[in-house]
Design a protein around this motif. Structure first.
Motif, PDB file in Angstrom:
ATOM      1  N   HIS A   1      30.170 -16.552  14.724  1.00 50.94           N
ATOM      2  CA  HIS A   1      28.757 -16.899  14.911  1.00 50.94           C
ATOM      3  C   HIS A   1      28.625 -18.114  15.816  1.00 50.94           C
ATOM      4  O   HIS A   1      29.307 -19.129  15.614  1.00 50.94           O
ATOM      5  CB  HIS A   1      28.115 -17.254  13.560  1.00 50.94           C
ATOM      6  N   ARG A   2      27.705 -18.045  16.791  1.00 45.12           N
ATOM      7  CA  ARG A   2      27.354 -19.236  17.547  1.00 45.12           C
ATOM      8  C   ARG A   2      26.470 -20.099  16.653  1.00 45.12           C
ATOM      9  O   ARG A   2      25.445 -19.631  16.152  1.00 45.12           O
ATOM     10  CB  ARG A   2      26.583 -18.874  18.817  1.00 45.12           C
ATOM     11  N   VAL A   3      26.883 -21.347  16.425  1.00 44.67           N
ATOM     12  CA  VAL A   3      26.026 -22.305  15.726  1.00 44.67           C
ATOM     13  C   VAL A   3      25.816 -23.474  16.683  1.00 44.67           C
ATOM     14  O   VAL A   3      26.778 -24.011  17.235  1.00 44.67           O
ATOM     15  CB  VAL A   3      26.653 -22.786  14.396  1.00 44.67           C
TER      16      VAL A   3
ATOM     17  N   LEU B   1      27.585 -26.668  35.751  1.00 46.29           N
ATOM     18  CA  LEU B   1      26.125 -26.669  35.658  1.00 46.29           C
ATOM     19  C   LEU B   1      25.700 -25.382  34.956  1.00 46.29           C
ATOM     20  O   LEU B   1      25.681 -24.307  35.570  1.00 46.29           O
ATOM     21  CB  LEU B   1      25.516 -26.770  37.058  1.00 46.29           C
ATOM     22  N   HIS B   2      25.431 -25.480  33.653  1.00 47.70           N
ATOM     23  CA  HIS B   2      24.967 -24.322  32.872  1.00 47.70           C
ATOM     24  C   HIS B   2      23.448 -24.293  32.964  1.00 47.70           C
ATOM     25  O   HIS B   2      22.758 -25.091  32.333  1.00 47.70           O
ATOM     26  CB  HIS B   2      25.427 -24.461  31.410  1.00 47.70           C
ATOM     27  N   LEU B   3      22.935 -23.408  33.817  1.00 47.97           N
ATOM     28  CA  LEU B   3      21.492 -23.354  34.062  1.00 47.97           C
ATOM     29  C   LEU B   3      20.946 -22.039  33.516  1.00 47.97           C
ATOM     30  O   LEU B   3      20.946 -21.007  34.192  1.00 47.97           O
ATOM     31  CB  LEU B   3      21.205 -23.466  35.567  1.00 47.97           C
TER      32      LEU B   3
ATOM     33  N   ASN C   1      30.725 -16.493  29.448  1.00 47.65           N
ATOM     34  CA  ASN C   1      30.935 -15.472  28.428  1.00 47.65           C
ATOM     35  C   ASN C   1      31.164 -16.187  27.103  1.00 47.65           C
ATOM     36  O   ASN C   1      32.291 -16.322  26.623  1.00 47.65           O
ATOM     37  CB  ASN C   1      32.116 -14.564  28.804  1.00 47.65           C
ATOM     38  N   GLU C   2      30.062 -16.687  26.540  1.00 43.75           N
ATOM     39  CA  GLU C   2      30.158 -17.430  25.280  1.00 43.75           C
ATOM     40  C   GLU C   2      30.728 -16.548  24.174  1.00 43.75           C
ATOM     41  O   GLU C   2      31.482 -17.006  23.321  1.00 43.75           O
ATOM     42  CB  GLU C   2      28.762 -17.939  24.877  1.00 43.75           C
ATOM     43  N   GLU C   3      30.381 -15.251  24.214  1.00 40.74           N
ATOM     44  CA  GLU C   3      30.823 -14.344  23.151  1.00 40.74           C
ATOM     45  C   GLU C   3      32.345 -14.196  23.137  1.00 40.74           C
ATOM     46  O   GLU C   3      32.971 -14.246  22.078  1.00 40.74           O
ATOM     47  CB  GLU C   3      30.151 -12.970  23.315  1.00 40.74           C
TER      48      GLU C   3
HETATM   49 MG   LIG Z   1      22.196 -19.243  26.552  1.00 42.63          MG
END
Ligand SMILES: [Mg+2]
Ligand SMILES: Nc1ncnc2c1ncn2[C@@H]1O[C@H](COP(=O)(O)OP(=O)(O)O)[C@@H](O)[C@H]1O
Ligand SMILES: CC(=O)OP(=O)(O)O
Length: 401
Positions: free
Chosen positions: A95-97, A212-214, A388-390
């Motif tokens: 899970h992303r928290v 840079l996460h935009l 790719n956060e997942e």
């Molecule tokens: Mg996002």
């Protein structure tokens, strides 16, 4: 087959991905939107992709009341279209928290105590943590015997020095109320800096990178040798860059001034800065696509919104080059960073004297994986690297189960 199911619960959405871990291939993914939006339309939208295919029948529109129901809808989709979770359950659910405060520095197997802590941190991430917890509860109900793992947005920034994370306010008060900079989007910054190093064919330990996460939310991160040394978000995901609806950096006295002069209470100020500011506040449009097209059509407010957005990014690039003592690569990622050539070119315009330039032709290429957009031989590599956060969450799950 070893699979990990990754769940990213937003305030009104549930994104999921089933990853096969030996090949890191995505077996299925989906997005359930407008959860709890029982209003006039009364329908939620569910889009599923299995093996890269998303036939019409896989999409459905019907009301979904909450994250528990969304979770059941997801499981049903797996039973109908495969792969079946009941026959072949995942080895973990990640899970992303968003907020892990000072308590969580790495992926954490969820226990009752962990849940209490996530709930306790909700006051510092009211848009995110409550939804994250709902997703965890729903997953536990559906799969009581599978380990649930929380991966925190804040964790990657646990390497910030006191100089970078402290606000210059009364130290006792700050300590008592946990007031410091935490930083967010850490899972993305970690993944993207690693992928950028891989693309460049150099060990991340030897590189100075600015990510840079935009996206809808936006943040910058200075990464030295694979570690976050500074990032633009702070106590909450409000500080730093201009975002779709969030102001980013602001003189705190603006709040006091508006409280006294415009009679705005704290809830109204919270609403103002988190939901009615940023691109939306400046131009009436919160989506960068609309802002760019209005600016092209000569809309003055949209032009100003875009200019403020770009100015703020440039400000952080300069600051982080100074903190890093130079930079090897500047990397654009997330919805705006991956898709908007206008933003990428504008944010780095005029920095040729610092060894930074963007090649117009390379920059105009759309889609695809990691790519370089700086001219051949340019001292600083400017890259676009899809986040790719997942996958990063799935990888981190394996380290704790
Ligand atoms: Mg996002
Ligand atoms: N072609 C494009 N040009 C400019 N902005 C885009 C483009 N495509 C998507 N975006 C922006 O990306 C944002 C969403 O980014 P995303 O990373 O998916 O956000 P989040 O994960 O925070 O919801 C949208 O608000 C939209 O403004
Ligand atoms: C932390 C944060 O702002 O996340 P998002 O961009 O998903 O809103």
């Amino acid at each position: 087959m070893s699979t990990v199911l990754v769940v990213n619960s937003g305030s009104s959405s549930l994104k999921y991905q089933l990853v096969e871990m030996t090949t890191e291939s995505v077996l299925a993914n989906g997005l359930i939107e407008r959860i709890g939006d029982g209003g006039s339309a009364g329908s939620s939208k569910h889009t599923v992709t299995v093996d890269g295919q998303s036939p019409e029948s896989f999409s459905s529109e019907s009301p979904i009341a909450d994250h528990a129901e969304a979770f059941r809808v997801m499981i049903d989709a797996f039973e109908k279209h495969g792969p079946s979770m009941k026959n072949d359950p995942p080895i973990a659910i990640g899970h992303r928290v968003v907020h892990g405060g000072k308590r969580f520095f790495g992926p954490t197997v969820v226990t009752d105590l962990v849940k209490i802590n996530i709930e306790d941190l909700s006051e510092l991430a009211p848009l995110h943590n409550p939804a994250n917890l709902e997703g965890i509860n729903a997953a536990q109900q559906a799969f009581p015997s599978i380990p649930q793992v929380a991966v925190f947005d804040t964790a990657f920034h646990s390497t910030l020095s006191p100089a970078a994370y402290s606000y210059a306010i009364d130290a006792d008060l700050a300590d008592k109320y946990r007031v410091r900079r935490y930083g967010f989007h850490g899972t993305s910054h970690k993944y993207v800096s690693g992928a950028a190093a891989e693309f460049l064919g150099q060990p991340v330990e030897e590189l100075k990178i600015i990510v840079l996460h935009l996206g809808n939310g936006a943040s910058a991160c200075a990464v030295a040798g694979g570690k976050s040394i500074d990032t633009s978000m702070g106590l909450t995901p409000l500080e730093g860059l201009v975002m779709g609806t969030r102001s980013g950096d602001i003189d705190p006295a603006v709040l006091i001034h508006l409280h006294r002069k415009a009679n705005l209470g704290f809830d109204e100020l919270d609403e103002l800065l988190n939901r009615k500011s940023g691109l939306l506040g400046l131009s009436g449009r919160g989506d960068m696509r609309d802002v760019v097209s209005a600016a092209n059509d000569g809309d003055e407010a949209a032009r100003v919104a875009l200019d403020v957005y770009l100015h703020r990014i440039k400000h952080y690039v300069g600051a982080y080059m100074a903190e890093l003592g130079g930079v090897d690569a500047i990397v654009f990622t997330a919805g705006v960073g991956e898709n908007s050539d206008v933003v990428r070119a504008g944010a780095l315009a005029g920095l040729e004297g610092l060894g930074i330039s963007v090649d117009a032709e390379l920059n105009s290429v759309r889609g695809g994986g990691a790519r370089r957009i700086s001219p051949e031989g340019s001292p600083v590599a400017v890259l676009v690297v899809p986040t790719n956060e997942e996958l990063e969450i799935a990888r981190q799950c394996l380290t704790v189960i």
